[in-house]
Write a protein that holds these residues in place. Structure first.
Motif, short mmCIF file in Angstrom:
data_model
loop_
_atom_site.label_atom_id
_atom_site.label_comp_id
_atom_site.label_asym_id
_atom_site.label_seq_id
_atom_site.Cartn_x
_atom_site.Cartn_y
_atom_site.Cartn_z
N ALA A 1 0.73 -1.43 0.07
CA ALA A 1 -0.14 0.01 0.05
C ALA A 1 0.82 1.11 -0.04
O ALA A 1 0.54 2.29 -0.69
N MET A 2 1.92 1.29 1.11
CA MET A 2 2.87 2.52 0.90
C MET A 2 3.74 2.73 -0.03
O MET A 2 4.05 3.91 -0.21
N THR A 3 4.31 1.52 -0.67
CA THR A 3 5.32 1.87 -1.50
C THR A 3 4.81 1.52 -3.10
O THR A 3 5.87 1.84 -3.97
N THR A 4 3.68 1.15 -3.38
CA THR A 4 3.29 1.27 -4.71
C THR A 4 2.08 1.94 -4.99
O THR A 4 1.49 2.12 -6.12
N GLY A 5 1.32 2.51 -4.05
CA GLY A 5 0.11 3.10 -4.17
C GLY A 5 -0.85 2.40 -4.67
O GLY A 5 -1.94 2.89 -5.22
N HIS A 6 -1.01 1.14 -4.37
CA HIS A 6 -1.89 0.14 -4.97
C HIS A 6 -3.39 0.56 -4.52
O HIS A 6 -3.64 0.93 -3.20
N ARG A 7 -4.34 0.47 -5.54
CA ARG A 7 -5.78 0.83 -4.99
C ARG A 7 -6.75 -0.71 -4.86
O ARG A 7 -6.55 -1.25 -5.49
N TYR A 8 -7.01 -0.53 -3.55
CA TYR A 8 -7.69 -1.89 -3.07
C TYR A 8 -9.27 -1.51 -3.31
O TYR A 8 -9.79 -0.74 -2.64
N GLY A 9 -9.81 -2.22 -4.23
CA GLY A 9 -11.28 -2.36 -4.02
C GLY A 9 -12.01 -3.26 -2.84
O GLY A 9 -11.17 -3.82 -2.32
N GLY A 10 -13.04 -3.13 -2.86
CA GLY A 10 -13.59 -3.60 -1.42
C GLY A 10 -13.23 -5.20 -1.10
O GLY A 10 -12.73 -5.43 -0.23
N GLU A 11 -13.37 -5.96 -2.04
CA GLU A 11 -13.13 -7.37 -2.10
C GLU A 11 -11.48 -7.73 -1.58
O GLU A 11 -11.14 -8.26 -0.89
N GLN A 12 -10.86 -7.03 -2.26
CA GLN A 12 -9.39 -7.07 -2.15
C GLN A 12 -8.94 -6.45 -0.94
O GLN A 12 -8.01 -6.80 -0.26
N ALA A 13 -9.63 -5.42 -0.55
CA ALA A 13 -9.37 -4.79 0.90
C ALA A 13 -9.92 -5.65 1.79
O ALA A 13 -8.83 -5.79 2.97
N LEU A 14 -10.91 -6.61 1.77
CA LEU A 14 -11.26 -7.16 2.72
C LEU A 14 -10.34 -8.47 2.77
O LEU A 14 -9.74 -9.04 4.09
N ALA A 15 -9.88 -9.09 1.79
CA ALA A 15 -8.83 -10.41 1.85
C ALA A 15 -7.36 -9.66 2.22
O ALA A 15 -6.72 -10.62 3.00
N ALA A 16 -7.10 -8.56 2.26
CA ALA A 16 -5.79 -8.15 2.69
C ALA A 16 -5.92 -7.34 4.38
O ALA A 16 -4.87 -7.02 4.73
N ALA A 17 -6.97 -7.64 4.86
CA ALA A 17 -7.23 -7.11 6.19
C ALA A 17 -7.16 -5.56 6.36
O ALA A 17 -7.04 -5.30 7.28
N VAL A 18 -7.57 -4.98 5.18
CA VAL A 18 -7.71 -3.44 5.25
C VAL A 18 -8.80 -2.99 5.92
O VAL A 18 -8.87 -2.23 6.49
N VAL A 19 -10.10 -3.79 5.51
CA VAL A 19 -11.08 -3.63 6.14
C VAL A 19 -11.65 -4.94 6.73
O VAL A 19 -11.13 -6.28 6.45
N ASP A 20 -12.76 -4.99 7.66
CA ASP A 20 -13.31 -6.03 8.26
C ASP A 20 -14.47 -6.53 7.68
O ASP A 20 -14.89 -7.68 7.97
N ALA A 21 -15.09 -5.82 6.78
CA ALA A 21 -16.21 -6.46 6.09
C ALA A 21 -16.60 -5.58 4.77
O ALA A 21 -15.92 -4.52 4.71
N THR A 22 -17.37 -6.20 3.94
CA THR A 22 -17.98 -5.39 2.78
C THR A 22 -19.36 -5.54 2.68
O THR A 22 -19.94 -6.55 3.43
N ALA A 23 -20.10 -4.57 2.01
CA ALA A 23 -21.54 -4.67 2.09
C ALA A 23 -21.84 -4.10 0.70
O ALA A 23 -21.04 -3.30 0.20
N GLY A 24 -22.78 -4.28 0.13
CA GLY A 24 -23.54 -3.62 -1.07
C GLY A 24 -23.77 -1.93 -0.67
O GLY A 24 -23.98 -1.82 0.36
N ALA A 25 -23.78 -1.14 -1.83
CA ALA A 25 -23.95 0.33 -1.37
C ALA A 25 -25.17 0.44 -0.71
O ALA A 25 -25.05 1.41 0.19
N ASP A 26 -26.14 -0.15 -0.97
CA ASP A 26 -27.58 0.21 -0.21
C ASP A 26 -27.69 -0.48 1.37
O ASP A 26 -28.34 0.04 2.17
#
Lengths: 222, 222, 222
Positions: B155-180
Motif C-alpha cells: 500500500a505504501m510503496t506502490t500506491g496500490h488501489r484496493y477495491g472492496g473485496e481485495q481490501a477485505l482479503a488483505a485485512a484493510v477492512v473488516d467487512a464489505t457490503a452492498g452500497a444500499d
C-alpha cells in the motif's frame, strides 16, 4: 496441582484443577518447578501444556489478589516472569487448549510456540476491557507481538471471544482438533520439533522478542 | 459540513460534502466539535462515520495548503491530532467506506476500530508515492501499526488501489457490503460494541499504540 | 558471476552460479556493481533477480568465512549492507525464486519488494536454529518486519521449509508460478510498477523501515 508426565521426547504438563487453573501463588510455584524440570532435562524434548474439563487457564487469581493487595506488584511480576520464560524458552512448547483460555491465561497461551485448540467448545478471550482492567505494558506487548494488527486490536479492545475455528482463521491458534484428539494432536505437533530445543533457540527468541521480553521483565510500577 | 445523527446508542457522523470530504480547516473544526460531542456523551455509545456519493474522504486539502504554506506545520499537526484522537478513542468507531478513501483519508479510516467498505465501487489507496509526497513519520507508523507487513509494504510503496473485496482479503477492512446496505452494516457492527466505550478502553489503546501515538503527537518538523 | 540483462524497463539480474549462489566476496562485489548500475539508471525501471537450476541463493559463504575468521565482522556488515540497500531501494524489486532460498539468501529475498516462487520445487527456509547460528539483530529485525508474527516465529524458531504453495499461504511470497513461467511472471509483476521507482519511494521506505535499517547498518559486534 499440575503434574508432569513424559511420552518419549514430549513432556505433558497437566494443569489439572477444579478452579479454572487460575494463577494462585501455590500453582505458580508448582508450574515454575515443573518448567525448571523440563528446561533442565537434557537432549531433545518438547512440552505440551494441557488443561482439563472446561478450562485451560483463566489467568490471574483475582480472589487471592484482592485479599493480598500488598502483594500486587510482586505477584504480577511473577506472572510476567512465567510469560517471559515461556516466550523465551529454548524448549518447543505447544498449548493444548481444551477449554476456556482467558486473560493472563490467554497471554500464557500466546507465549507458547504453538497452540492447538478444541474445535467445538471453549473460547480464547481477553476480557480486560469488560473487567475495567487495563493491560500491563509487558502483557500488551506480548499480545501485540504474537497476533496480526487486526486481531490484536479486536481481541484487546473488544474482548471478543474466539471459538476454535475463528481462532484458527485469525491465526490466534495454529490448528484445531476434536476434544478426543486434542492432546494427541498437540503431542504429534510437538514431537518432531523436539530436536530444535537447543540453547541457540533461546538466543534466537531473545533477539526476536527482545523489546517484549524487556517489558515483561521490567518492575511493575502501576 | 459534517453533521451528527443518533440512532439509539450509535452516533452517525455524516461527512456530507461535494468536495471529496477533504480536510479543509473549517471541516476539521466541525469534525473536532462533533467528536468532542460524541466523546462527552455518557453511557454506551459508538460512532459510525459515513461519506456520501463517490467519496468517503480524500485527505489533506492540498489546494488550501498550497495557498497557506506558512500554515504547513500547524495544519499537519491538526490532522495528526485527528488521527491520534481517533486511534486512542475509548468510543468504538466504525468507518462506513462508501467510496474513495485516499491518503490522509485512508489513514483516518485506519485509525478507526473497524472498517466496512462498499463491495463494488471505490478504492482504498495511499497515493503518496505517485504524488512524490513522503509520509510523515506518525502517519507511516499508523499505517504500519494497523496492516500486515505485506499489505503495508504494497500500500505504501506502490500506491496500490484496493477495491472492496481485495481490501477485505488483505485485512484493510473488516467487512464489505452492498452500497444500499453499507450504512446499516456499519451501524449493526457498532451497536453491540457500544457498551465497550469506557475509559479503560482508551487506556488499553494508549498502551497498545503508545509509540504510534507519540509519533503522531510529536511536533511536525519537516 | 551474476550478469544483468534489460527487457524494456525491467532489468533482470541473473544470479548464475553452480555453487548455490552463496555470498562469496567476489560475488558480493559483482552484485554491488550491478545494483549500482540499476540504481544509477534513469527513468522508470524495475529489477528482477533470478537464480538458476535448483538454487536462488543460499546465503553466507560459510566455507570462505571459516577460512577467513578475521574477516567476520566486515563480511557480515557487507551482507547487512546488501540487505539494507535492497530493503531501502527506490527501485521496485521482484525476486524470482526458482529454487532453494535459504538463510541470508532468504533474508535477501525478504528485502525485495515482492517474491514470486516456483510452485512445485524448492524451499524458502531459515535453517539457523539447525545450524546453531543465532540471528544477527539486524537480520532478525528484517525477517520480523516482513512476515506476520505467526510466520516469523515458525520460520525463525523451527527452521521450517516452506514450499511454494505454503509460502504463498503464509504471505512469505506474493505469487507462485510454474518453473517455465516463473521469470516471465516476475517480469510482468515488475513491469507496471517501473514508474514507481522514484526518489520518494526510497524516502517512504527509509521511514517505514527506519528501525530495521538502523539495525542492519549498525556495526557487527558479536
Amino acid at each position: 496441582m499440575p503434574k508432569l508426565e513424559r511420552d518419549g521426547e514430549v513432556f505433558v504438563l497437566h494443569l489439572d484443577a477444579d478452579d479454572e487453573n487460575r494463577f494462585h501463588p501455590d500453582r505458580l510455584s508448582a508450574l515454575e518447578a515443573l518448567l525448571d524440570e523440563v528446561e533442565a532435562a537434557e537432549g531433545p524434548r518438547a512440552l505440551v501444556t494441557a488443561g482439563s474439563g472446561k478450562f485451560w487457564c483463566t489467568g490471574l487469581d483475582l480472589d487471592w489478589l484482592f485479599a493480598h493487595g500488598d502483594q500486587y506488584a510482586p505477584y504480577l511480576e511473577r506472572v510476567h516472569a512465567l510469560l517471559a520464560r515461556t516466550l523465551a524458552s529454548p524448549v518447543v512448547t505447544v498449548a493444548a487448549l481444551n477449554g476456556h483460555t482467558f486473560a493472563a491465561g490467554a497471554m500464557w497461551a500466546l507465549a507458547h510456540d504453538f497452540r492447538v485448540m478444541r474445535a467445538d467448545r471453549g473460547f480464547f478471550c481477553l476480557p480486560e476491557v469488560d473487567l475495567d482492567l487495563p493491560f500491563q505494558t509487558g502483557m500488551s506487548d506480548l499480545v501485540r507481538a504474537r497476533l496480526t494488527p487486526q486481531t490484536a486490536h479486536e481481541a484487546m479492545t473488544t474482548g471478543h471471544r474466539y471459538g476454535g475455528e475463528q481462532a484458527l482463521a485469525a491465526a490466534v491458534v495454529d490448528a484445531t482438533a476434536g476434544a478426543d484428539e486434542l492432546l494427541a494432536a498437540a503431542v504429534e505437533l510437538a514431537r518432531p520439533l523436539a530436536a530444535k530445543s537447543k540453547p541457540v533457540r533461546g538466543r534466537i527468541k531473545e533477539t526476536l522478542y527482545r523489546e517484549t521480553l524487556a517489558a515483561l521483565r521490567a518492575p511493575v510500577t502501576d
